[in-house]
Design a protein around this motif. Structure first.
Motif, PDB file in Angstrom:
ATOM      1  N   VAL A   1      -8.037   3.825 -11.478  1.00 19.11           N
ATOM      2  CA  VAL A   1      -8.217   2.370 -11.537  1.00 19.11           C
ATOM      3  C   VAL A   1      -8.609   1.874 -10.137  1.00 19.11           C
ATOM      4  O   VAL A   1      -8.016   2.277  -9.143  1.00 19.11           O
ATOM      5  N   ASP A   2      -9.647   1.016 -10.068  1.00 15.81           N
ATOM      6  CA  ASP A   2     -10.116   0.512  -8.766  1.00 15.81           C
ATOM      7  C   ASP A   2      -9.341  -0.714  -8.316  1.00 15.81           C
ATOM      8  O   ASP A   2      -9.225  -0.988  -7.122  1.00 15.81           O
ATOM      9  N   LEU A   3      -8.889  -1.499  -9.306  1.00 16.01           N
ATOM     10  CA  LEU A   3      -8.318  -2.798  -9.003  1.00 16.01           C
ATOM     11  C   LEU A   3      -7.235  -3.059 -10.043  1.00 16.01           C
ATOM     12  O   LEU A   3      -7.508  -3.041 -11.243  1.00 16.01           O
ATOM     13  N   ILE A   4      -6.015  -3.288  -9.568  1.00 10.12           N
ATOM     14  CA  ILE A   4      -4.923  -3.504 -10.530  1.00 10.12           C
ATOM     15  C   ILE A   4      -4.216  -4.809 -10.189  1.00 10.12           C
ATOM     16  O   ILE A   4      -4.100  -5.171  -9.008  1.00 10.12           O
ATOM     17  N   THR A   5      -3.803  -5.543 -11.206  1.00 11.51           N
ATOM     18  CA  THR A   5      -3.043  -6.781 -10.968  1.00 11.51           C
ATOM     19  C   THR A   5      -1.725  -6.713 -11.737  1.00 11.51           C
ATOM     20  O   THR A   5      -1.661  -6.091 -12.791  1.00 11.51           O
ATOM     21  N   PHE A   6      -0.699  -7.313 -11.191  1.00 13.61           N
ATOM     22  CA  PHE A   6       0.597  -7.361 -11.888  1.00 13.61           C
ATOM     23  C   PHE A   6       1.486  -8.475 -11.326  1.00 13.61           C
ATOM     24  O   PHE A   6       1.231  -9.006 -10.250  1.00 13.61           O
ATOM     25  N   SER A   7       2.541  -8.800 -12.096  1.00 14.67           N
ATOM     26  CA  SER A   7       3.458  -9.887 -11.717  1.00 14.67           C
ATOM     27  C   SER A   7       4.531  -9.391 -10.759  1.00 14.67           C
ATOM     28  O   SER A   7       4.935  -8.234 -10.807  1.00 14.67           O
ATOM     29  N   GLY A   8       5.053 -10.306  -9.937  1.00  9.05           N
ATOM     30  CA  GLY A   8       6.163  -9.972  -9.060  1.00  9.05           C
ATOM     31  C   GLY A   8       7.520 -10.187  -9.714  1.00  9.05           C
ATOM     32  O   GLY A   8       8.517  -9.594  -9.314  1.00  9.05           O
ATOM     33  N   ASP A   9       7.572 -11.060 -10.734  1.00 13.10           N
ATOM     34  CA  ASP A   9       8.885 -11.443 -11.266  1.00 13.10           C
ATOM     35  C   ASP A   9       9.185 -10.846 -12.633  1.00 13.10           C
ATOM     36  O   ASP A   9      10.094 -11.291 -13.325  1.00 13.10           O
TER      37      ASP A   9
ATOM     38  N   LEU B   1       5.249  -1.984 -12.454  1.00 10.37           N
ATOM     39  CA  LEU B   1       6.256  -0.932 -12.269  1.00 10.37           C
ATOM     40  C   LEU B   1       5.966  -0.210 -10.970  1.00 10.37           C
ATOM     41  O   LEU B   1       4.957   0.477 -10.851  1.00 10.37           O
ATOM     42  N   LEU B   2       6.846  -0.360  -9.999  1.00  9.19           N
ATOM     43  CA  LEU B   2       6.609   0.306  -8.706  1.00  9.19           C
ATOM     44  C   LEU B   2       7.248   1.679  -8.649  1.00  9.19           C
ATOM     45  O   LEU B   2       7.064   2.412  -7.694  1.00  9.19           O
ATOM     46  N   VAL B   3       8.051   2.000  -9.655  1.00  9.18           N
ATOM     47  CA  VAL B   3       8.671   3.326  -9.698  1.00  9.18           C
ATOM     48  C   VAL B   3       8.293   3.960 -11.036  1.00  9.18           C
ATOM     49  O   VAL B   3       7.933   3.239 -11.967  1.00  9.18           O
ATOM     50  N   PRO B   4       8.356   5.286 -11.155  1.00  9.74           N
ATOM     51  CA  PRO B   4       8.016   5.903 -12.434  1.00  9.74           C
ATOM     52  C   PRO B   4       8.876   5.343 -13.565  1.00  9.74           C
ATOM     53  O   PRO B   4      10.062   5.055 -13.356  1.00  9.74           O
ATOM     54  N   GLY B   5       8.283   5.174 -14.755  1.00 11.94           N
ATOM     55  CA  GLY B   5       8.997   4.620 -15.909  1.00 11.94           C
ATOM     56  C   GLY B   5      10.321   5.319 -16.175  1.00 11.94           C
ATOM     57  O   GLY B   5      11.305   4.681 -16.560  1.00 11.94           O
ATOM     58  N   GLU B   6      10.363   6.642 -15.928  1.00 17.98           N
ATOM     59  CA  GLU B   6      11.596   7.408 -16.224  1.00 17.98           C
ATOM     60  C   GLU B   6      12.766   6.927 -15.367  1.00 17.98           C
ATOM     61  O   GLU B   6      13.922   7.018 -15.783  1.00 17.98           O
ATOM     62  N   THR B   7      12.463   6.427 -14.181  1.00 18.66           N
ATOM     63  CA  THR B   7      13.527   5.929 -13.303  1.00 18.66           C
ATOM     64  C   THR B   7      14.315   4.822 -14.003  1.00 18.66           C
ATOM     65  O   THR B   7      15.487   4.604 -13.739  1.00 18.66           O
ATOM     66  N   LEU B   8      13.635   4.095 -14.889  1.00 15.78           N
ATOM     67  CA  LEU B   8      14.291   3.007 -15.619  1.00 15.78           C
ATOM     68  C   LEU B   8      14.565   3.409 -17.067  1.00 15.78           C
ATOM     69  O   LEU B   8      14.881   2.570 -17.896  1.00 15.78           O
TER      70      LEU B   8
ATOM     71  N   CYS C   1       0.836  -1.205   0.000  1.00  8.99           N
ATOM     72  CA  CYS C   1       0.000   0.000   0.000  1.00  8.99           C
ATOM     73  C   CYS C   1       0.868   1.251   0.000  1.00  8.99           C
ATOM     74  O   CYS C   1       0.583   2.201  -0.723  1.00  8.99           O
ATOM     75  N   SER C   2       1.955   1.250   0.769  1.00  5.86           N
ATOM     76  CA  SER C   2       2.741   2.486   0.736  1.00  5.86           C
ATOM     77  C   SER C   2       3.515   2.650  -0.566  1.00  5.86           C
ATOM     78  O   SER C   2       3.739   3.763  -1.006  1.00  5.86           O
ATOM     79  N   MET C   3       3.886   1.545  -1.226  1.00  8.32           N
ATOM     80  CA  MET C   3       4.564   1.682  -2.527  1.00  8.32           C
ATOM     81  C   MET C   3       3.612   2.136  -3.630  1.00  8.32           C
ATOM     82  O   MET C   3       4.033   2.788  -4.578  1.00  8.32           O
ATOM     83  N   THR C   4       2.344   1.736  -3.544  1.00  4.37           N
ATOM     84  CA  THR C   4       1.435   1.965  -4.681  1.00  4.37           C
ATOM     85  C   THR C   4       0.350   2.995  -4.389  1.00  4.37           C
ATOM     86  O   THR C   4      -0.349   3.432  -5.304  1.00  4.37           O
ATOM     87  N   GLY C   5       0.177   3.337  -3.124  1.00  2.20           N
ATOM     88  CA  GLY C   5      -0.916   4.237  -2.773  1.00  2.20           C
ATOM     89  C   GLY C   5      -2.269   3.537  -2.737  1.00  2.20           C
ATOM     90  O   GLY C   5      -3.307   4.190  -2.611  1.00  2.20           O
ATOM     91  N   ALA C   6      -2.280   2.196  -2.853  1.00  4.10           N
ATOM     92  CA  ALA C   6      -3.552   1.466  -2.823  1.00  4.10           C
ATOM     93  C   ALA C   6      -4.101   1.437  -1.402  1.00  4.10           C
ATOM     94  O   ALA C   6      -3.353   1.553  -0.435  1.00  4.10           O
TER      95      ALA C   6
ATOM     96  N   LYS D   1       1.259   3.065  -9.232  1.00  2.00           N
ATOM     97  CA  LYS D   1       0.760   4.200  -8.462  1.00  2.00           C
ATOM     98  C   LYS D   1       0.014   5.187  -9.363  1.00  2.00           C
ATOM     99  O   LYS D   1      -1.087   5.644  -9.033  1.00  2.00           O
ATOM    100  N   GLU D   2       0.616   5.483 -10.523  1.00  2.00           N
ATOM    101  CA  GLU D   2      -0.043   6.406 -11.452  1.00  2.00           C
ATOM    102  C   GLU D   2      -1.368   5.842 -11.956  1.00  2.00           C
ATOM    103  O   GLU D   2      -2.348   6.571 -12.079  1.00  2.00           O
ATOM    104  N   CYS D   3      -1.397   4.538 -12.251  1.00  2.00           N
ATOM    105  CA  CYS D   3      -2.645   3.912 -12.721  1.00  2.00           C
ATOM    106  C   CYS D   3      -3.736   4.103 -11.670  1.00  2.00           C
ATOM    107  O   CYS D   3      -4.867   4.486 -11.990  1.00  2.00           O
ATOM    108  N   LEU D   4      -3.400   3.831 -10.420  1.00  2.00           N
ATOM    109  CA  LEU D   4      -4.388   3.963  -9.342  1.00  2.00           C
ATOM    110  C   LEU D   4      -4.801   5.422  -9.186  1.00  2.00           C
ATOM    111  O   LEU D   4      -5.982   5.735  -9.005  1.00  2.00           O
ATOM    112  N   ASN D   5      -3.837   6.329  -9.307  1.00  2.00           N
ATOM    113  CA  ASN D   5      -4.135   7.768  -9.240  1.00  2.00           C
ATOM    114  C   ASN D   5      -5.102   8.208 -10.320  1.00  2.00           C
ATOM    115  O   ASN D   5      -5.884   9.115 -10.132  1.00  2.00           O
ATOM    116  N   GLN D   6      -4.993   7.545 -11.481  1.00  2.00           N
ATOM    117  CA  GLN D   6      -5.848   7.925 -12.598  1.00  2.00           C
ATOM    118  C   GLN D   6      -7.227   7.275 -12.505  1.00  2.00           C
ATOM    119  O   GLN D   6      -8.011   7.358 -13.427  1.00  2.00           O
TER     120      GLN D   6
END
Ligand SMILES: *Cc1c(COP(=O)(O)O)cnc(C)c1O
Length: 468
Positions: A282-290, A259-266, A135-140, A275-280
């Motif tokens: 999105v109610d529910l987001i899924t993604f891979s860990g690896d 992506l847990l950090v802004p794309g520009e970081t990479l 939650c603190s990484m994504t703002g969820a 985080k940006e998706c949720l800010n825009q």
């Protein structure tokens, strides 16, 4: 024939009893001996053996040992990734940070509070171990994890949209590596797919027109492994969110690579962080860990509290639950993110690595190889097209450096095509997986680990000089 030792005699020979039975077990040894005894008898009957000049037991031994060695070799083996593809799904996707590896080992070799609340001394929730960090990484508002992202999408659709309509743009009906196809996962989750728009253009009114009383979800899917360019339109996330909320629908996104950090970081253009998706909206987001997150295999589900609460109660969650070592690795990875030490995460470090450093590594490797192969092949430092991989960030190579090794009659007496060099590299004890370009073997340095360049130089020496 009588000179051939029988099975019972063989099983008591020192080289078998004291060595191979200990190494691979009695049954596999017997199976191989049986096969090789039969082959030997067959060869004797066919007069294929010079019986006057061989020792039967020695002959049998030399035939068996190759098979024993093969049986002793682990099935899951370390390989060297010289492809420059950082998240290589066939080679195990993301490498895990050292801290995460230590955490995995600790979770495996001691008891832990996996499902135990130490404060109250009562049963706890394994998902609560990482929820605050996510939650603190994504703002969820809330988050939980399952086995992988395919499982995450399946769980969400099954729990929230069974027998209901889920609206997806035709441009986002993707297939990821054959086994994950959006329409199939929908069907499996019992949801009814409502395709809208066209491959390249989907408008807000397409979504709007598809909404009826049976609609539950508007789903956005990261196209992951392809890119449509040119005459392309997709509504903004904020517009889809507004439309969904006006109609009491859930706006869900399968973000693919998390992506847990802004794309520009990479230095990745046009990639939106979780985080940006949720800010825009999105109610529910899924993604891979690896994938781009650079952690263990896991599927994250993050978003609104009330939606996550429904998922928590859904029985399928139990079937997709995450193992303790994976939890440990994931928590450790998230903690590295919290401290901002991105270069401790191998996937991020490899994606971000400075071009000059890559060049330096390629120079070193080329020097080492040249020293060993004595002009038997052409060795050149070349610019390479590396890739993020894992169905993330397609069609935009990461420019890297590597070493090209090519060999033709004008340079050496041994003539080896890039294809046969690829095979020979793969046949190394630690297989080396390389690339090829214009009939040269290409060793991409971005994905090499510390000791890999020595292994590579040794193997090339073996190939070019070994048989002299
Ligand atoms: C990779 C990917 C998946 C599958 O994720 P796994 O973690 O491999 O199960 C699903 N959806 C998208 C968009 C992806 O890119």
């Amino acid at each position: 024939m009588r000179a051939i030792p029988g099975m019972d005699t063989l099983l008591f020979k020192d080289w078998i009893k004291d060595y191979w039975i200990k190494a691979i077990g009695r049954e596999p040894v017997k199976e191989i001996l049986n096969q090789e005894l039969a082959a030997l008898r067959h060869d004797i009957l066919n007069n294929d053996l010079d019986l006057d000049n061989i020792n039967i037991e020695e002959e049998l031994k030399s035939r068996c040992i190759k098979k024993f060695e093969r049986a002793a070799r682990k099935n899951l083996r370390r390989v060297i990734n010289a492809t420059g593809v950082v998240i290589h799904t066939n080679l195990g996707r993301s490498l895990i940070a050292q801290e995460a590896i230590d955490a995995m080992a600790q979770a495996a070799d001691s008891y832990s509070n996996l499902e135990y609340d130490i404060d109250s001394g009562t049963r706890g929730q394994r998902n609560s171990l990482i929820e605050n960090l996510l939650c603190s990484m994504t703002g969820a508002e809330a988050a939980l994890v399952v086995n992988n992202n395919a499982g995450a999408v399946l769980l969400c659709l099954s729990a929230l949209a069974k027998n209901s309509d889920v609206i997806v743009s035709r441009g986002e009906l993707v297939e990821i590596g054959g086994s994950f196809r959006v329409p199939d996962i929908m069907a499996m989750g019992g949801a009814v797919l409502k395709e809208v728009g066209t491959t390249n253009r989907t408008h807000l009114f397409d979504y709007e027109n598809a909404i009826n009383e049976n609609t539950k979800i508007i789903l956005k899917v990261h196209p992951s492994n392809f890119r449509i360019e040119g005459f392309v339109t997709m509504p903004e996330r904020s517009e889809l969110a507004e439309l969904a909320h006006k109609n009491n629908l859930i706006f869900m996104e399968d973000a693919g690579s998390g992506l847990l950090v802004p794309g520009e970081t990479l230095n990745l253009v046009g990639e939106t962080s979780v985080k940006e998706c949720l800010n825009q909206g999105v109610d529910l987001i899924t993604f891979s860990g690896d994938k781009m997150l650079g952690g263990p295999q896991i599927g994250v589900i993050a978003g609104k509290k009330d939606v996550i609460a429904k998922l928590r109660k859904f029985p399928m969650l139990r079937a997709l639950r995450v193992d303790k070592s994976t939890f440990a690795a994931f928590e450790a990875t998230l903690r590295i993110y919290m401290r901002g030490e991105l270069d401790k995460i191998p996937t991020l470090e490899m994606i971000r690595r400075d071009k000059n450093l890559l060049r330096e590594q390629a120079d070193n490797l080329a020097a080492k190889i040249s020293e060993r192969i004595n002009n038997k092949a052409r060795v050149a430092v070349v610019e390479t097209n590396d890739a993020v991989g894992g169905g993330s960030y397609p069609e935009r190579p990461l420019i890297g450096w590597g070493v090209a090794v090519s060999c033709d009659a004008s340079v050496a007496d041994v003539k080896l095509s890039a294809g046969s060099l690829l095979n020979l590299m793969r046949e190394n004890t630690t297989p080396i997986i390389c690339g090829a370009h214009e009939n040269a073997l290409i060793i991409h340095v971005r994905t090499l680990l510390d000791n890999d360049i020595n292994v590579i130089a040794n193997r090339l020496e073996e190939i070019f000089i070994g048989n002299e």
